[in-house]
Design an enzyme around this catalytic site. Sequence first.
Site, PDB file in Angstrom:
ATOM      1  N   LYS A   1       1.734  -3.007   6.463  1.00 45.40           N
ATOM      2  CA  LYS A   1       2.124  -2.749   5.074  1.00 45.40           C
ATOM      3  C   LYS A   1       3.622  -2.410   4.971  1.00 45.40           C
ATOM      4  O   LYS A   1       4.279  -2.735   3.984  1.00 45.40           O
ATOM      5  CB  LYS A   1       1.236  -1.653   4.476  1.00 45.40           C
ATOM      6  CG  LYS A   1      -0.239  -2.085   4.369  1.00 45.40           C
ATOM      7  CD  LYS A   1      -0.374  -3.375   3.551  1.00 45.40           C
ATOM      8  CE  LYS A   1      -1.803  -3.798   3.341  1.00 45.40           C
ATOM      9  NZ  LYS A   1      -1.929  -4.980   2.474  1.00 45.40           N
TER      10      LYS A   1
ATOM     11  N   SER B   1       0.878  -1.173   0.000  1.00 43.18           N
ATOM     12  CA  SER B   1       0.000   0.000   0.000  1.00 43.18           C
ATOM     13  C   SER B   1       0.908   1.213   0.000  1.00 43.18           C
ATOM     14  O   SER B   1       2.100   1.097   0.338  1.00 43.18           O
ATOM     15  CB  SER B   1      -0.841  -0.027   1.282  1.00 43.18           C
ATOM     16  OG  SER B   1      -1.496   1.201   1.495  1.00 43.18           O
TER      17      SER B   1
ATOM     18  N   TYR C   1      -2.718  -0.788  10.777  1.00 43.64           N
ATOM     19  CA  TYR C   1      -2.717  -1.154   9.356  1.00 43.64           C
ATOM     20  C   TYR C   1      -1.384  -0.786   8.706  1.00 43.64           C
ATOM     21  O   TYR C   1      -0.766  -1.605   8.012  1.00 43.64           O
ATOM     22  CB  TYR C   1      -3.870  -0.441   8.646  1.00 43.64           C
ATOM     23  CG  TYR C   1      -3.957  -0.703   7.152  1.00 43.64           C
ATOM     24  CD1 TYR C   1      -4.421  -1.926   6.671  1.00 43.64           C
ATOM     25  CD2 TYR C   1      -3.569   0.270   6.224  1.00 43.64           C
ATOM     26  CE1 TYR C   1      -4.507  -2.169   5.299  1.00 43.64           C
ATOM     27  CE2 TYR C   1      -3.657   0.036   4.861  1.00 43.64           C
ATOM     28  CZ  TYR C   1      -4.127  -1.177   4.397  1.00 43.64           C
ATOM     29  OH  TYR C   1      -4.203  -1.414   3.040  1.00 43.64           O
TER      30      TYR C   1
HETATM   31  N1  LIG Z   1      -8.629  -0.187  -1.462  1.00 44.18           N
HETATM   32  C1  LIG Z   1      -7.560   0.542  -1.225  1.00 44.18           C
HETATM   33  O1  LIG Z   1      -7.619   1.783  -1.318  1.00 44.18           O
HETATM   34  C2  LIG Z   1      -6.255  -0.096  -0.844  1.00 44.18           C
HETATM   35  C3  LIG Z   1      -5.167   0.742  -0.616  1.00 44.18           C
HETATM   36  C4  LIG Z   1      -3.946   0.183  -0.288  1.00 44.18           C
HETATM   37  C5  LIG Z   1      -3.800  -1.185  -0.201  1.00 44.18           C
HETATM   38  N2  LIG Z   1      -4.882  -1.985  -0.405  1.00 44.18           N
HETATM   39  C6  LIG Z   1      -4.676  -3.424  -0.278  1.00 44.18           C
HETATM   40  O2  LIG Z   1      -5.230  -4.090  -1.396  1.00 44.18           O
HETATM   41  C7  LIG Z   1      -5.510  -5.445  -1.032  1.00 44.18           C
HETATM   42  C8  LIG Z   1      -6.884  -5.816  -1.533  1.00 44.18           C
HETATM   43  O3  LIG Z   1      -7.856  -5.089  -0.798  1.00 44.18           O
HETATM   44  P1  LIG Z   1      -9.134  -4.408  -1.482  1.00 44.18           P
HETATM   45  O4  LIG Z   1      -8.966  -2.952  -1.327  1.00 44.18           O
HETATM   46  O5  LIG Z   1      -9.382  -4.979  -2.818  1.00 44.18           O
HETATM   47  O6  LIG Z   1     -10.268  -4.820  -0.413  1.00 44.18           O
HETATM   48  P2  LIG Z   1     -11.497  -5.839  -0.524  1.00 44.18           P
HETATM   49  O7  LIG Z   1     -12.036  -5.946   0.873  1.00 44.18           O
HETATM   50  O8  LIG Z   1     -12.442  -5.414  -1.590  1.00 44.18           O
HETATM   51  O9  LIG Z   1     -10.799  -7.213  -0.949  1.00 44.18           O
HETATM   52  C9  LIG Z   1      -9.984  -7.923  -0.046  1.00 44.18           C
HETATM   53  C10 LIG Z   1     -10.277  -9.417  -0.186  1.00 44.18           C
HETATM   54  O10 LIG Z   1      -9.452 -10.129   0.739  1.00 44.18           O
HETATM   55  C11 LIG Z   1     -10.231 -11.193   1.277  1.00 44.18           C
HETATM   56  N3  LIG Z   1      -9.708 -11.677   2.561  1.00 44.18           N
HETATM   57  C12 LIG Z   1      -9.800 -11.121   3.789  1.00 44.18           C
HETATM   58  N4  LIG Z   1      -9.250 -11.913   4.717  1.00 44.18           N
HETATM   59  C13 LIG Z   1      -8.777 -13.008   4.055  1.00 44.18           C
HETATM   60  C14 LIG Z   1      -8.087 -14.168   4.465  1.00 44.18           C
HETATM   61  N5  LIG Z   1      -7.781 -14.400   5.754  1.00 44.18           N
HETATM   62  N6  LIG Z   1      -7.750 -15.080   3.529  1.00 44.18           N
HETATM   63  C15 LIG Z   1      -8.072 -14.873   2.232  1.00 44.18           C
HETATM   64  N7  LIG Z   1      -8.732 -13.794   1.779  1.00 44.18           N
HETATM   65  C16 LIG Z   1      -9.069 -12.871   2.683  1.00 44.18           C
HETATM   66  C17 LIG Z   1     -11.617 -10.579   1.435  1.00 44.18           C
HETATM   67  O11 LIG Z   1     -12.626 -11.572   1.550  1.00 44.18           O
HETATM   68  C18 LIG Z   1     -11.734  -9.758   0.158  1.00 44.18           C
HETATM   69  O12 LIG Z   1     -12.341 -10.490  -0.881  1.00 44.18           O
HETATM   70  C19 LIG Z   1      -5.331  -5.511   0.491  1.00 44.18           C
HETATM   71  O13 LIG Z   1      -4.076  -6.082   0.792  1.00 44.18           O
HETATM   72  C20 LIG Z   1      -5.365  -4.068   0.909  1.00 44.18           C
HETATM   73  O14 LIG Z   1      -4.667  -3.832   2.127  1.00 44.18           O
HETATM   74  C21 LIG Z   1      -6.098  -1.476  -0.725  1.00 44.18           C
END
Ligand SMILES: NC(=O)c1ccc[n+]([C@@H]2O[C@H](COP(=O)([O-])OP(=O)(O)OC[C@H]3O[C@@H](n4cnc5c(N)ncnc54)[C@H](O)[C@@H]3O)[C@@H](O)[C@H]2O)c1
Length: 282
Positions: free
Chosen positions: A160, A143, A156
């Site tokens: 990261k 992230s 969080y």
């Molecule tokens: N959305 C943002 O702005 C953003 C920013 C920085 C980083 N991220 C990172 O991107 C990645 C994806 O997140 P997203 O934003 O698509 O969120 P999201 O919640 O839409 O998707 C995350 C997915 O991870 C799955 N998950 C949760 N716990 C789990 C586990 N124990 N085992 C397997 N799967 C699991 C959830 O069911 C979900 O489908 C994450 O690592 C998040 O930290 C997102």
Amino acid sequence: MRDFKGKTAVVTGAASGIGRAMCDVFADAGMNIVMADVEAPLLEAACGEIVERGHEAIAVVTDVSDAEQVERLAAKAQERFGAVHVVCNNAGVFTGGLTWEVPVKEYDWLLKVNVWGVIHGIRTFVPLLAKQDCEAHIVNTASMAAVTTMPYVGAYHMTKHAVLALSESLYHELTLSGSKIKVSVLCPEEVATRIGAAERNRPAELTEHGDYEASPERAAVFDAMKALEDGGLDPRVLAERTLAGIRDDRFYILSEDKWRETANIRLEDVRQGRNPTFAPPV
Ligand SMILES: NC(=O)c1ccc[n+]([C@@H]2O[C@H](COP(=O)([O-])OP(=O)(O)OC[C@H]3O[C@@H](n4cnc5c(N)ncnc54)[C@H](O)[C@@H]3O)[C@@H](O)[C@H]2O)c1
């Protein structure tokens, strides 16, 4: 890796958001897709949609915080498609609140999914990819929180930072050994996903209710995260950036410029040895 046709990608967190978009983009590039997530019904539905569009995909319900389940995921991928070429350790969860108020159980949950999930992915897939002895690429989702710090999201951000450090070490190790395995770290920010509702997947044994849930700091963070669901960047943009990063062998796959500026200010704080500047992106 320049040719994606007929290759196989394993994506965790594939039922939603960025992981789901990666599966769509990789499938459109001609890859076989192994979709892993803890949220079974959504995962099956997402996989069904990709198969309906004429692509090869399987769903493997996987909790990435459990090493045995990640090993089973790798075995299923090999069993169905023979080899694995791209692994995206992408599953992640989020929380907010004052660092001293976030319960131990909640810290534990974030460490288990965000950090141990990536560790298990690396420990399972790197030896497997090395044994295959063909072109391969690992993408760990960190992230812009990996290169910045903010109040009320320490739990969080630290996870990261850990993913970035681990990924950089992995990069050096593979590069120094002349491995065919490449590595990238994806640093998204403000993407329209369900990350603000990550608690939907928090196991009961890692859940603790209490006053901290009503704190104004925690509420402010969750309001901002929930607003992303409609107002954030299209996850497909990040997925396409990831595919391009793999094609061009780029380690850092970054988010938008305003977050880079915040990261630059933090790095300058460290470089000059001055106290941390509070510099939210504008
Ligand atoms: N959305 C943002 O702005 C953003 C920013 C920085 C980083 N991220 C990172 O991107 C990645 C994806 O997140 P997203 O934003 O698509 O969120 P999201 O919640 O839409 O998707 C995350 C997915 O991870 C799955 N998950 C949760 N716990 C789990 C586990 N124990 N085992 C397997 N799967 C699991 C959830 O069911 C979900 O489908 C994450 O690592 C998040 O930290 C997102």
